[in-house]
Design an enzyme around this catalytic site. Structure first.
Site, short mmCIF file in Angstrom:
data_model
loop_
_atom_site.label_atom_id
_atom_site.label_comp_id
_atom_site.label_asym_id
_atom_site.label_seq_id
_atom_site.Cartn_x
_atom_site.Cartn_y
_atom_site.Cartn_z
N TYR A 183 -10.60 -6.12 12.96
CA TYR A 183 -9.56 -5.08 13.10
C TYR A 183 -8.70 -5.36 14.34
O TYR A 183 -7.47 -5.33 14.27
CB TYR A 183 -10.22 -3.70 13.19
CG TYR A 183 -9.23 -2.55 13.23
CD1 TYR A 183 -8.52 -2.18 12.09
CD2 TYR A 183 -9.01 -1.85 14.41
CE1 TYR A 183 -7.61 -1.12 12.14
CE2 TYR A 183 -8.11 -0.79 14.46
CZ TYR A 183 -7.42 -0.43 13.31
OH TYR A 183 -6.52 0.61 13.35
N SER B 3 -2.20 -0.35 16.56
CA SER B 3 -3.30 0.42 17.15
C SER B 3 -3.44 0.01 18.61
O SER B 3 -3.09 -1.12 18.98
CB SER B 3 -4.60 0.10 16.41
OG SER B 3 -5.71 0.59 17.13
P1 NDP Z 1 -5.98 6.86 6.13
O1 NDP Z 1 -7.22 6.21 5.65
O2 NDP Z 1 -5.90 8.33 6.20
O3 NDP Z 1 -4.72 6.31 5.29
C1 NDP Z 1 -4.63 5.01 4.83
C2 NDP Z 1 -3.60 4.93 3.75
O4 NDP Z 1 -3.46 3.57 3.30
C3 NDP Z 1 -3.94 5.75 2.52
O5 NDP Z 1 -2.76 6.31 1.98
C4 NDP Z 1 -4.53 4.71 1.57
O6 NDP Z 1 -4.40 5.17 0.24
C5 NDP Z 1 -3.64 3.52 1.87
N1 NDP Z 1 -4.20 2.21 1.56
C6 NDP Z 1 -5.30 1.64 2.09
N2 NDP Z 1 -5.49 0.41 1.58
C7 NDP Z 1 -4.48 0.19 0.70
C8 NDP Z 1 -4.11 -0.89 -0.15
N3 NDP Z 1 -4.84 -2.02 -0.23
N4 NDP Z 1 -3.00 -0.78 -0.91
C9 NDP Z 1 -2.24 0.35 -0.87
N5 NDP Z 1 -2.53 1.40 -0.08
C10 NDP Z 1 -3.65 1.34 0.68
O7 NDP Z 1 -5.76 6.22 7.59
P2 NDP Z 1 -4.75 6.51 8.78
O8 NDP Z 1 -3.65 7.39 8.35
O9 NDP Z 1 -5.55 6.88 9.94
O10 NDP Z 1 -4.22 5.02 9.05
C11 NDP Z 1 -2.87 4.63 8.95
C12 NDP Z 1 -2.63 3.47 9.91
O11 NDP Z 1 -2.86 3.91 11.25
C13 NDP Z 1 -3.55 2.26 9.71
O12 NDP Z 1 -2.79 1.07 9.80
C14 NDP Z 1 -4.52 2.36 10.87
O13 NDP Z 1 -5.01 1.09 11.26
C15 NDP Z 1 -3.65 2.98 11.94
N6 NDP Z 1 -4.39 3.64 13.01
C16 NDP Z 1 -5.15 4.75 12.75
C17 NDP Z 1 -5.85 5.36 13.77
C18 NDP Z 1 -6.69 6.57 13.57
O14 NDP Z 1 -7.46 6.93 14.49
N7 NDP Z 1 -6.60 7.26 12.45
C19 NDP Z 1 -5.81 4.82 15.15
C20 NDP Z 1 -4.97 3.66 15.29
C21 NDP Z 1 -4.29 3.11 14.26
P3 NDP Z 1 -5.43 4.76 -0.96
O15 NDP Z 1 -6.80 4.71 -0.37
O16 NDP Z 1 -5.24 5.79 -2.02
O17 NDP Z 1 -4.94 3.42 -1.40
#
Ligand code: NDP
Length: 279
Positions: free
Chosen positions: A162, A148
């Site tokens: 974070y 990020s």
């Molecule tokens: P989402 O919340 O849309 O997706 C997160 C994903 O991670 C989901 O598929 C969720 O599925 C899965 N997940 C979360 N915790 C676990 C766990 N303990 N075990 C297995 N799966 C897990 O978020 P984003 O797509 O936005 O985020 C993806 C990445 O991008 C992250 O690392 C985030 O920090 C980074 N990011 C996002 C930004 C944004 O503005 N969106 C900006 C900068 C970075 P489920 O809940 O079903 O387990």
């Protein structure tokens, strides 16, 4: 819009691929001919994205579904074993899983929240990487970590766990690039997004209308005039994985933020008030 890549014959494991950036990345790899693994904790969401991947695949390759919690080492082990048993190898590991939760250092539960965030955003990446190296070494593979821009700037809005998790992740990327290149021929890079429209903000408890307002307000301040879409980040991941396009890149921390850092975009007062309501 997505760029055309050919990943035919490659096996791509994308964590957190049941939603947002991970789902878009799995879909792009599937569309580009790869065998993909879709994973997350919620079985219905995993199945839905897996079906979309299969439908997008030029040869209708069936996406592998693995439901599991990556904070649990046994689930991580099962994820890797099932992938290699099903497809016979691993070429691409995208460590995308991550979440944010507010915690000011003065809060009683600060340390618990800090540990939870580190366990998901950093420890799971370190563990999966550690366990996948033996497979990636056989394919001269690629690792992409989704970090990020918050790894690069500090804020006072209660997000220190974070920020710390993502700054640590960037150093892990660089150390692994240095360590895994010479002997194992694995490239390791990072994509560091700015604001991207996903469930990321609403997962913190923020109402959707408020999240939409934040994206709109922040997007207006970005030099490109909008916030990111998951496909923007998927395109950057695919570029980095392509040996033809990015074979000289390893240990790179690639910022994909619509100009957020360059323009030093800060949140206006109204957005700050929205975020404060989470506490
Ligand atoms: P989402 O919340 O849309 O997706 C997160 C994903 O991670 C989901 O598929 C969720 O599925 C899965 N997940 C979360 N915790 C676990 C766990 N303990 N075990 C297995 N799966 C897990 O978020 P984003 O797509 O936005 O985020 C993806 C990445 O991008 C992250 O690392 C985030 O920090 C980074 N990011 C996002 C930004 C944004 O503005 N969106 C900006 C900068 C970075 P489920 O809940 O079903 O387990």
């Amino acid at each position: 819009m997505s760029v055309n890549y050919d990943f035919t014959g490659k096996v791509a494991l994308i964590t957190g691929s049941s939603s947002g950036i991970g789902a878009a990345t799995a879909q792009l790899f599937a569309k580009s001919g790869a065998n993909v693994v879709v994973t997350g904790r919620n079985a219905d969401r995993v199945a839905k994205v897996a079906k979309q991947c299969t439908d997008l695949s030029p040869k209708q390759l069936t996406a592998l579904e693995v439901v599991g919690d990556l904070t649990n080492d046994k689930d991580c082990d099962r994820l890797i074993e099932t992938t290699v048993q099903t497809f016979g190898k691993l070429d691409i590991l995208v460590n995308n899983v991550g979440f944010v939760q507010k915690a000011y250092v003065t809060k009683d539960d600060y340390f618990q929240i800090f540990q939870n965030i580190m366990t998901t955003n950093l420890n799971s990446v370190v563990y999966l990487t550690h366990k996948c190296v033996e497979h990636l070494a056989k394919t001269n593979g690629n690792i992409i970590n989704i970090s990020s821009i918050m790894s690069k700037k500090a804020t006072a809005n209660g997000s220190s766990p974070y920020h710390i998790s993502k700054a640590s992740l960037d150093m892990f990327t660089k150390c692994m690039a240095a360590e895994l290149g010479p002997k194992h021929h694995i490239r390791v890079n990072s994509v560091n997004p700015g604001a991207v429209v996903t469930n990321f903000l609403t997962n913190t408890g923020l109402p959707k209308a408020m999240a939409d307002k934040i994206y709109e307000t922040v997007g207006c301040k970005y030099p490109v005039g909008r916030v990111g879409q998951p496909q923007d980040i998927a395109n950057t991941v695919a570029f980095l994985v392509s040996d033809t396009a990015a074979g000289f890149l390893t240990g790179s921390i690639v910022v994909a933020d619509g100009g957020h850092l360059a323009a030093n975009v800060s949140l206006d007062r109204q957005t700050q008030i929205c975020l404060k309501q989470l506490n």
